[in-house]
Design an enzyme around this catalytic site. Structure first.
Site, PDB file in Angstrom:
ATOM      1  CE  LYS A  19      24.816  15.365 -17.843  1.00 28.70           C
ATOM      2  NZ  LYS A  19      25.512  16.246 -16.884  1.00 28.70           N
ATOM      3  CG  ASN A  20      22.619  16.909 -14.585  1.00 30.65           C
ATOM      4  OD1 ASN A  20      23.677  16.317 -14.809  1.00 30.65           O
ATOM      5  ND2 ASN A  20      22.307  18.049 -15.177  1.00 30.65           N
ATOM      6  CB  CYS A 114      34.034  23.876 -16.842  1.00 30.66           C
ATOM      7  SG  CYS A 114      32.385  24.521 -16.872  1.00 30.66           S
ATOM      8  NE  ARG A 119      29.205  24.598 -14.139  1.00 30.10           N
ATOM      9  CZ  ARG A 119      28.958  23.357 -14.538  1.00 30.10           C
ATOM     10  NH1 ARG A 119      29.674  22.820 -15.488  1.00 30.10           N
ATOM     11  NH2 ARG A 119      28.008  22.638 -13.987  1.00 30.10           N
ATOM     12  CG  ASP A 304      21.507  21.833 -18.240  1.00 30.44           C
ATOM     13  OD1 ASP A 304      22.466  22.625 -18.354  1.00 30.44           O
ATOM     14  OD2 ASP A 304      21.367  21.077 -17.265  1.00 30.44           O
ATOM     15  NE  ARG A 396      30.818  15.448 -19.491  1.00 35.72           N
ATOM     16  CZ  ARG A 396      30.511  16.695 -19.132  1.00 35.72           C
ATOM     17  NH1 ARG A 396      30.921  17.697 -19.861  1.00 35.72           N
ATOM     18  NH2 ARG A 396      29.810  16.933 -18.052  1.00 35.72           N
TER      19      ARG A 396
HETATM   20  N1  EPU Z   1      28.046  28.917  -8.554  1.00 36.21           N
HETATM   21  C1  EPU Z   1      29.009  29.612  -7.896  1.00 36.21           C
HETATM   22  N2  EPU Z   1      29.623  29.005  -6.845  1.00 36.21           N
HETATM   23  C2  EPU Z   1      29.311  27.764  -6.437  1.00 36.21           C
HETATM   24  C3  EPU Z   1      28.321  27.044  -7.121  1.00 36.21           C
HETATM   25  C4  EPU Z   1      27.681  27.654  -8.188  1.00 36.21           C
HETATM   26  O1  EPU Z   1      29.330  30.751  -8.234  1.00 36.21           O
HETATM   27  O2  EPU Z   1      29.930  27.273  -5.467  1.00 36.21           O
HETATM   28  C5  EPU Z   1      27.345  29.546  -9.692  1.00 36.21           C
HETATM   29  C6  EPU Z   1      27.650  28.873 -11.024  1.00 36.21           C
HETATM   30  O3  EPU Z   1      28.854  29.342 -11.587  1.00 36.21           O
HETATM   31  C7  EPU Z   1      26.419  29.223 -11.831  1.00 36.21           C
HETATM   32  C8  EPU Z   1      25.310  29.223 -10.770  1.00 36.21           C
HETATM   33  O4  EPU Z   1      25.959  29.352  -9.518  1.00 36.21           O
HETATM   34  O5  EPU Z   1      26.573  30.516 -12.347  1.00 36.21           O
HETATM   35  C9  EPU Z   1      24.415  27.995 -10.729  1.00 36.21           C
HETATM   36  O6  EPU Z   1      25.209  26.820 -10.898  1.00 36.21           O
HETATM   37  P1  EPU Z   1      24.848  25.436 -10.182  1.00 36.21           P
HETATM   38  O7  EPU Z   1      25.739  25.288  -8.990  1.00 36.21           O
HETATM   39  O8  EPU Z   1      23.388  25.319  -9.976  1.00 36.21           O
HETATM   40  O9  EPU Z   1      25.326  24.417 -11.310  1.00 36.21           O
HETATM   41  P2  EPU Z   1      25.922  22.990 -11.030  1.00 36.21           P
HETATM   42  O10 EPU Z   1      25.311  22.427  -9.818  1.00 36.21           O
HETATM   43  O11 EPU Z   1      27.395  23.026 -11.143  1.00 36.21           O
HETATM   44  C10 EPU Z   1      24.073  21.640 -12.328  1.00 36.21           C
HETATM   45  C11 EPU Z   1      24.028  20.693 -13.489  1.00 36.21           C
HETATM   46  C12 EPU Z   1      24.329  21.457 -14.772  1.00 36.21           C
HETATM   47  C13 EPU Z   1      23.260  22.552 -14.926  1.00 36.21           C
HETATM   48  C14 EPU Z   1      23.257  23.452 -13.689  1.00 36.21           C
HETATM   49  C15 EPU Z   1      22.168  24.507 -13.705  1.00 36.21           C
HETATM   50  C16 EPU Z   1      24.719  18.598 -12.492  1.00 36.21           C
HETATM   51  C17 EPU Z   1      25.731  17.531 -12.372  1.00 36.21           C
HETATM   52  N3  EPU Z   1      25.018  19.642 -13.282  1.00 36.21           N
HETATM   53  O12 EPU Z   1      25.389  22.178 -12.311  1.00 36.21           O
HETATM   54  O13 EPU Z   1      24.206  20.521 -15.844  1.00 36.21           O
HETATM   55  O14 EPU Z   1      23.537  23.331 -16.066  1.00 36.21           O
HETATM   56  O15 EPU Z   1      23.085  22.658 -12.496  1.00 36.21           O
HETATM   57  O16 EPU Z   1      20.916  23.912 -13.784  1.00 36.21           O
HETATM   58  O17 EPU Z   1      23.643  18.497 -11.912  1.00 36.21           O
HETATM   59  C18 EPU Z   1      24.583  19.701 -18.010  1.00 36.21           C
HETATM   60  O18 EPU Z   1      23.948  18.679 -17.681  1.00 36.21           O
HETATM   61  O19 EPU Z   1      24.891  19.954 -19.207  1.00 36.21           O
HETATM   62  C19 EPU Z   1      24.966  20.658 -16.975  1.00 36.21           C
HETATM   63  C20 EPU Z   1      25.925  21.564 -17.155  1.00 36.21           C
END
Ligand code: EPU
Length: 417
Positions: A19-20, A114, A119, A304, A396
């Site tokens: 998915k990701n 969320c 996030r 995850d 999802r």
């Molecule tokens: N963060 C910020 N600001 C930003 C971006 C991130 O503060 O602009 C923080 C987040 O709040 C979090 C940390 O940085 O505390 C890391 O978050 P990351 O940005 O890596 O998460 P993401 O890219 O939003 C993806 C996956 C998630 C998975 C996370 C961590 C996708 C579509 N989603 O999310 O997947 O948990 O990386 O590995 O790739 C899931 O599949 O259930 C899922 C939530």
């Protein structure tokens, strides 16, 4: 979902595409006017949400088979990703980078909060600004513009971010000159995503390390690309197998993507044997050992797979602690597990789980994708009947969940209403 617990899982599960990786891969279609063919794309609600957003933007999306998509952005209609799409699926923010780099402007709704934490997407915005975009926040939208194109630069992430790195990659591939992403995410999905962009004509090196270098190119072209197996789906079914004292062959997984998880599973009493094209998983001992974990960015233990692991620890032979370092509010499954007889105390980012002999079936409420599946696993090991409400979270991210589990001897059924 009604689950009658007690069965040990046995059989084979075919692992679906990631998915990701599928979500950013689909957004990469915005970077070229030529067709992008993606195979092994899972049939999930999030993939449908991405198709709906791309269709709204003007990308032609065609299913060439049940798991293959052909996406073509030769006629963009708008550079605006409205709230209705982003609200439904956060990964919609991945439209920001490619729209900005190819069309010079993008207007993407802010996602808001969320279920698993605040996030923010401040890091995505800052990266676009560093690449030369003008960004304003108005009426709940990020309005970014770069009428003369983006300029390569160093983008330094104070926290490594998976989609932040992917968005920056998509912005930087068409920028003038060289960019570097410092403290880049190293997750396998990011590495494969960079491989996809290179297949489309990008010039990216260093992916899989904390420093990714991108030499901007004039344009990208179409490509055909196969989505790799979903490592989180593998880990989820591996935990379900060990928890139910079963024996399941997980077909189509890449064990290297799960090293830290598999090490923990082994310490907890699970056994995994690499076999042709997958892994065979079973429990190697009578009792599950309590083993503490801390989630971390790759190559650490994945957030995850935290909720699912907590379910396993609820029936371990003693106390373990689970520390969630990535998201500040990702323990929503714990009170639901306690309703099924688990003994879990939460203190800030750490949950202490004291193993109990047995869980008992109850009505529970799913709050997010991974929390939902942790409750399904709890239902499989509990005595009696468990009803998991709010199934849309599961849909999802898990393709044919009940079909795959029922084929391995589970007793689950989807209820109407
Ligand atoms: N963060 C910020 N600001 C930003 C971006 C991130 O503060 O602009 C923080 C987040 O709040 C979090 C940390 O940085 O505390 C890391 O978050 P990351 O940005 O890596 O998460 P993401 O890219 O939003 C993806 C996956 C998630 C998975 C996370 C961590 C996708 C579509 N989603 O999310 O997947 O948990 O990386 O590995 O790739 C899931 O599949 O259930 C899922 C939530």
């Amino acid at each position: 979902m009604r689950i009658r617990g007690g069965a040990s899982l046995g059989g084979t599960i075919d692992i679906s595409g990631s998915k990701n990786l599928s979500l950013p891969a689909m957004m990469a279609s915005l970077l070229t006017d030529q067709p992008l063919s993606l195979s092994n794309v899972p049939r999930l609600a999030d993939v449908i949400s991405a198709i709906e957003l791309l269709d709204y933007l003007g990308v032609g999306v065609r299913r060439s088979s049940s798991s293959s998509l052909v996406l073509c952005c030769s006629n963009l209609k708008t550079t605006e990703a409205p709230y209705d799409f982003v609200r439904k699926m956060r990964a919609s923010v991945l439209a920001l980078g490619p729209l900005l780099s190819r069309f010079g402007k993008a207007s993407v709704s802010l996602p808001g909060g969320c279920a698993i934490g605040a996030r923010g997407i401040d890091l995505h915005i800052k990266a676009m600004q560093q690449l030369g975009a003008e960004v304003t926040i108005e009426n709940g939208y990020i309005n970014a513009s770069a009428p003369n194109g983006l300029d390569g630069c160093d983008v330094n992430f104070p926290i490594s971010s998976v989609t932040g790195t992917e968005n920056t990659l998509m912005a930087a591939v068409l920028a003038r000159g060289t960019s570097r992403i410092l403290n880049a995410a190293m997750e396998p999905e990011v590495v494969e995503f960079a491989n996809l962009l290179n297949t489309m004509g990008a010039n990216i090196t260093g992916h899989g390390t904390p420093i990714i270098t991108i030499e901007g190119v004039e344009s990208l072209h179409g490509a055909s690309f196969e989505i790799m197996p979903d490592r989180i789906e593998v880990g989820t079914y591996a935990i379900a197998t060990v928890a139910t004292n079963g024996r399941v062959m997980l077909k189509g997984c890449i064990p290297d993507h799960l090293s830290s998880f598999l090490e923990i599973l082994k310490a907890a009493g699970g056994v995994y044997e690499p076999v042709d094209g997958g892994i065979l998983v079973y429990r190697g001992q009578d009792k599950i050992e309590p083993v503490s974990i801390c989630t971390a960015q790759y190559p650490g233990y994945p957030t995850d797979l935290q909720a699912q692991y907590m379910t396993l620890m609820t029936i371990a032979n003693g106390a373990s602690s689970i520390t969630e370092n990535i998201f500040e509010n990702r323990f929503m499954h714990a009170p639901e597990l306690c309703r099924m007889g688990a003994n879990i105390a939460i203190n800030g980012r750490t949950a202490t789980v004291i193993g109990v002999r047995k869980l008992s079936g109850a009505q529970v409420m799913a709050t997010d994708l991974r929390a939902s599946v942790s409750l399904v696993i709890a239902g499989l090991i509990a005595s009696g009947e468990t009803i998991v409400n709010r199934l849309y979270h599961l849909d999802r991210g898990y393709e044919n969940l009940e079909v795959k589990l029922n084929n391995c001897g589970a007793d689950m059924e989807r209820l109407e209403g």
